[in-house]
Motif scaffolding. Structure first.
Motif, mmCIF file in Angstrom:
data_model
loop_
_atom_site.group_PDB
_atom_site.id
_atom_site.type_symbol
_atom_site.label_atom_id
_atom_site.label_comp_id
_atom_site.label_asym_id
_atom_site.label_seq_id
_atom_site.Cartn_x
_atom_site.Cartn_y
_atom_site.Cartn_z
ATOM 1 N N ARG A 61 31.301 58.999 27.731
ATOM 2 C CA ARG A 61 31.097 57.559 27.773
ATOM 3 C C ARG A 61 32.290 56.850 28.388
ATOM 4 N NH1 ARG A 61 29.009 55.730 21.894
ATOM 5 N NH2 ARG A 61 29.795 53.787 22.730
ATOM 6 N N GLY A 62 32.522 57.060 29.680
ATOM 7 C CA GLY A 62 33.486 56.302 30.453
ATOM 8 C C GLY A 62 34.796 56.057 29.753
ATOM 9 N N CYS A 73 40.879 63.542 18.175
ATOM 10 C CA CYS A 73 40.838 62.309 17.394
ATOM 11 C C CYS A 73 39.409 62.036 16.956
ATOM 12 C CB CYS A 73 41.371 61.151 18.231
ATOM 13 S SG CYS A 73 43.151 61.207 18.524
ATOM 14 N N PRO A 74 39.223 61.220 15.914
ATOM 15 C CA PRO A 74 37.863 60.912 15.449
ATOM 16 C C PRO A 74 36.984 60.363 16.562
ATOM 17 C CG PRO A 74 39.489 60.147 13.857
ATOM 18 C CD PRO A 74 40.268 60.609 15.051
ATOM 19 N N GLY A 75 35.758 60.873 16.618
ATOM 20 C CA GLY A 75 34.810 60.415 17.619
ATOM 21 C C GLY A 75 34.944 61.098 18.962
ATOM 22 N N HIS A 76 35.826 62.080 19.070
ATOM 23 C CA HIS A 76 36.073 62.787 20.333
ATOM 24 C C HIS A 76 35.875 64.286 20.117
ATOM 25 C CE1 HIS A 76 37.902 59.315 22.531
ATOM 26 N NE2 HIS A 76 38.028 58.900 21.278
ATOM 27 N N PRO A 77 34.633 64.727 19.943
ATOM 28 C CA PRO A 77 34.396 66.133 19.602
ATOM 29 C C PRO A 77 34.760 67.086 20.732
ATOM 30 C CG PRO A 77 32.322 65.019 20.078
ATOM 31 C CD PRO A 77 33.377 63.955 20.045
ATOM 32 N N ALA A 78 35.212 68.251 20.359
ATOM 33 C CA ALA A 78 35.523 69.303 21.321
ATOM 34 C C ALA A 78 34.241 69.964 21.805
ATOM 35 C CB ALA A 78 36.436 70.333 20.662
ATOM 36 N N PRO A 79 34.291 70.641 22.951
ATOM 37 C CA PRO A 79 33.128 71.425 23.387
ATOM 38 C C PRO A 79 32.769 72.472 22.345
ATOM 39 C CG PRO A 79 34.780 71.264 25.127
ATOM 40 C CD PRO A 79 35.424 70.730 23.884
ATOM 41 N N GLY A 80 31.519 72.908 22.394
ATOM 42 C CA GLY A 80 31.053 73.888 21.434
ATOM 43 C C GLY A 80 30.251 73.288 20.314
ATOM 44 N N ILE A 92 22.144 56.163 19.149
ATOM 45 C CA ILE A 92 23.006 57.086 19.887
ATOM 46 C C ILE A 92 24.201 57.431 19.013
ATOM 47 C CG2 ILE A 92 24.382 57.409 21.991
ATOM 48 C CD1 ILE A 92 22.707 55.152 23.258
ATOM 49 N N LYS A 93 24.567 58.684 18.944
ATOM 50 C CA LYS A 93 25.709 59.089 18.123
ATOM 51 C C LYS A 93 26.985 58.404 18.611
ATOM 52 C CE LYS A 93 24.249 63.521 16.205
ATOM 53 N NZ LYS A 93 24.512 64.969 16.111
ATOM 54 N N ARG A 94 27.821 58.005 17.676
ATOM 55 C CA ARG A 94 29.041 57.292 18.015
ATOM 56 C C ARG A 94 30.138 58.313 18.325
ATOM 57 N NH1 ARG A 94 33.349 54.415 15.818
ATOM 58 N NH2 ARG A 94 32.960 55.156 13.708
ATOM 59 N N VAL A 95 30.007 58.921 19.478
ATOM 60 C CA VAL A 95 30.970 59.900 19.971
ATOM 61 C C VAL A 95 31.275 59.583 21.427
ATOM 62 C CG1 VAL A 95 30.358 61.768 18.388
ATOM 63 C CG2 VAL A 95 29.074 61.502 20.522
ATOM 64 N N ALA A 96 32.439 60.026 21.874
ATOM 65 C CA ALA A 96 32.841 59.758 23.253
ATOM 66 C C ALA A 96 32.162 60.694 24.236
ATOM 67 C CB ALA A 96 34.365 59.884 23.386
ATOM 68 N N VAL A 142 35.691 54.769 19.465
ATOM 69 C CA VAL A 142 34.388 54.769 20.136
ATOM 70 C C VAL A 142 33.519 53.684 19.509
ATOM 71 C CG1 VAL A 142 32.347 56.120 20.716
ATOM 72 C CG2 VAL A 142 34.590 57.236 20.572
ATOM 73 N N PRO A 143 33.094 52.689 20.283
ATOM 74 C CA PRO A 143 32.249 51.637 19.715
ATOM 75 C C PRO A 143 30.835 52.126 19.449
ATOM 76 C CG PRO A 143 32.521 51.304 22.066
ATOM 77 C CD PRO A 143 33.414 52.449 21.700
ATOM 78 N N GLU A 144 30.144 51.430 18.585
ATOM 79 C CA GLU A 144 28.730 51.699 18.330
ATOM 80 C C GLU A 144 27.935 51.287 19.561
ATOM 81 O OE1 GLU A 144 25.567 53.119 16.680
ATOM 82 O OE2 GLU A 144 27.190 52.869 15.232
ATOM 83 N N ALA A 145 27.048 52.160 20.015
ATOM 84 C CA ALA A 145 26.248 51.865 21.199
ATOM 85 C C ALA A 145 25.140 50.871 20.858
ATOM 86 C CB ALA A 145 25.651 53.149 21.776
ATOM 87 N N VAL A 146 24.543 50.323 21.891
ATOM 88 C CA VAL A 146 23.444 49.367 21.737
ATOM 89 C C VAL A 146 22.127 50.069 22.040
ATOM 90 C CG1 VAL A 146 22.463 47.242 22.686
ATOM 91 C CG2 VAL A 146 24.919 47.422 22.334
#
Length: 531
Positions: free
Chosen positions: A218-219, A103-110, A241-245, A232-236
């Motif tokens: 990110r938990g 899903c968007p914001g949830h990149p696979a390894p690699g 910080i990249k908006r990825v999980a 995935v929310p925008e970090a503070v």
């Protein structure tokens, strides 16, 4: 133990568990890749169902692939046992067609390694080592003066030790973190050297890096399952910080032993800096400091100013370093009993730069245009409503929407540019899905239990990859001759038997699907079980 023996054993356990006063009992189980087992029997008695899992563990062949198992037992002792490695989850039935989908914001390894991070044989930068050494030495002197004893640190590690750890991670660590490890192998006493965090050993750094997936996550934002991966929310602060999980190049190196960890971010967003220190945990994703050097400097500066607390008998120092004041990511707004509130006034009291998720509940009629002042909103939900008008054009960042109401009109969603996740519940009227065809990024859709007269409208959704239907909806879709070949994952809600699930899968794939069935009777000798 072969499958026939397993089937009889499970039927025996089910009879022992089921008690009296029944005509047919059904037990469904799913076994995952690690040998973990989930069981489903009767939703009204989940405690007994969970207890049955422990009894059944001994009947399972641990070397079998993930699979779904089902026992149907009649009161007269006759049973039917079915097993399939193609339908590995039941109640609900779930089929994963594309294991590489995310899903968007949830990149696979690699993820590609950022430039300049290649492991190298060169030693730690001497200038950085001198700077970190001065900070660590001053901390040790002040700590000793305050507590009366030296800090409890493990000895520093050699350049060879650090290089070996980097070779296993396949990235060179920031020079200041390397320098810290040259001087202090681990803050085993949690002395306060990094404030309320403490750094772990290099061995733990490598172990944590390779745990489950490489890097850190990110938990609550991290879930690789296409069925439930969240926005995935925008970090503070934003833009750093990249908006990825998760990220292959977040390297955790310590924490506070309270579900909060720190990592060096080697793959920052455009406004960030390689080597920045981020905090990640169950509800947190925020920037702590621009570097390990900045963290150490903040701690020593606080000690010089006397900004610390020490509790009697506790070797740790509570140090009020500057990075402790980094803002929390409080991004969720829950508004209950909407029918009794002035929703516009309630929202006007909130910081629009902070709220990224808003859920409303228990109202009568609501127009989601009311949420437009929350310009950073990425997730919204309206639950237990009479009517929801999903006017979300004024929420340009919205990615996920849940509507639980008696009535809604999807036309208000037309052409929304970022919405990728839509869940609809409880609607009491026929629903027209045609407006959803205008959503360029609608990736995940849940419509189980709804009246969809033109179910073949699903075939017109250009980006649809993850779908949740009920068995009746899927039956109608397949009867229309459509197969949705681009689906990555499908959930079928409600209770369906394993042979039915396998037949659905066979029609969706258009190929044979694995299913083994055995019948027998508990009144017969064990060898009478047959395929």
């Amino acid at each position: 133990m072969d499958l026939g023996e397993i089937g009889r054993t499970l039927a025996e356990r089910l009879r022992d568990w089921a008690g009296d006063g029944w005509s047919e009992a059904v037990l469904q189980l799913s076994m995952g890749t690690s040998g973990s087992v989930d069981a489903w029997t009767d939703e009204s008695d989940q405690d007994r169902g969970r207890a049955l899992i422990d009894v059944l563990h001994g009947a399972y062949p641990r070397d079998r692939p993930p699979a779904a198992y089902e026992v149907r037992l009649r009161a007269d002792g006759a049973y039917r046992f079915a097993a399939s490695t193609d339908a590995s989850a039941l109640a609900p039935a779930r089929f994963l067609f594309d294991p590489d989908f995310r899903c968007p914001g949830h990149p696979a390894p690699g993820m590609p390694r950022p430039a300049g991070l290649e492991p190298a044989a060169t030693p730690t930068d001497p200038a950085v080592l001198r700077e970190i050494s001065a900070l660590v030495e001053e901390f040790a002197e002040r700590y000793t003066a305050i507590t009366g004893h030296a800090p409890d640190w493990e000895p520093g590690r050699s350049e060879e030790d650090i290089a070996a750890a980097e070779a296993r991670i396949q990235a060179r660590l920031p020079e200041d973190l390397r320098a810290l490890y040259r001087l202090v192998g681990r803050d085993s006493g949690e002395t306060g050297l990094l404030g309320y965090f403490a750094h772990d050993s290099l061995d733990t750094v490598v172990e944590d890096y390779h745990y489950s997936l490489p890097g850190a996550y990110r938990g609550a934002a991290f879930d690789e399952s296409p069925y439930s991966a969240g926005v995935v929310p925008e970090a503070v602060p934003p833009g750093r910080i990249k908006r990825v999980a998760r990220d292959d190049w977040w390297v955790s190196f310590g924490g506070n032993h309270s579900d909060q960890w720190i990592a060096v971010d080697l793959d920052p967003a455009e406004g960030g800096r390689s080597g920045q220190v981020i905090e990640h945990g169950e509800e947190v994703a925020r920037l702590i400091a621009s570097s390990v050097t900045e963290m150490l400097t903040d701690v020593v500066t606080a000690l010089r100013a006397g900004r610390f607390t020490r509790h009697e008998g506790d070797p740790r120092l509570e140090i009020q370093a500057a990075f402790h004041d980094a803002p929390d990511e409080i991004h969720v707004l829950l508004v209950r009993n909407v029918a009794k509130l002035d929703l516009t006034a309630e929202i006007s009291t909130k910081d629009p730069e902070v709220i990224q998720s808003c859920h409303l509940s228990d109202g009568v009629d609501v127009d989601l245009a009311t949420l437009e002042p929350l310009g950073q909103l990425r997730e919204a939900g309206a639950h237990r409503m009479k009517t929801v008008v999903p006017n979300v054009a004024g929420l340009p960042l919205l990615e996920s929407l849940t509507i639980s109401a008696e009535r809604t009109d999807l036309a208000a969603l037309a052409r929304h540019p970022t919405l990728w996740d839509l869940t609809l519940h409880d609607l009491t009227h026929p629903l027209d899905l045609a407006p959803l065809a205008t959503l360029p990024n609608l990736t995940r859709l849940t419509i189980a239990g709804l009246d969809i007269p033109a179910i073949d409208q699903l075939t017109h959704l250009p980006a649809l990859r993850v779908l949740t239907l009920d068995a009746s909806q899927l039956t109608r879709l397949l009867a229309s001759g459509h197969r949705l070949p681009h689906l990555a994952a499908l959930t079928i809600t409600g209770r369906i038997l394993l042979p039915e699930a396998v037949e659905f899968l066979r029609q969706l794939r258009g190929t044979d699907v694995h299913l083994e069935e055995f019948t027998g009777s508990l009144n017969d000798p064990p060898e009478r079980a047959r395929a």
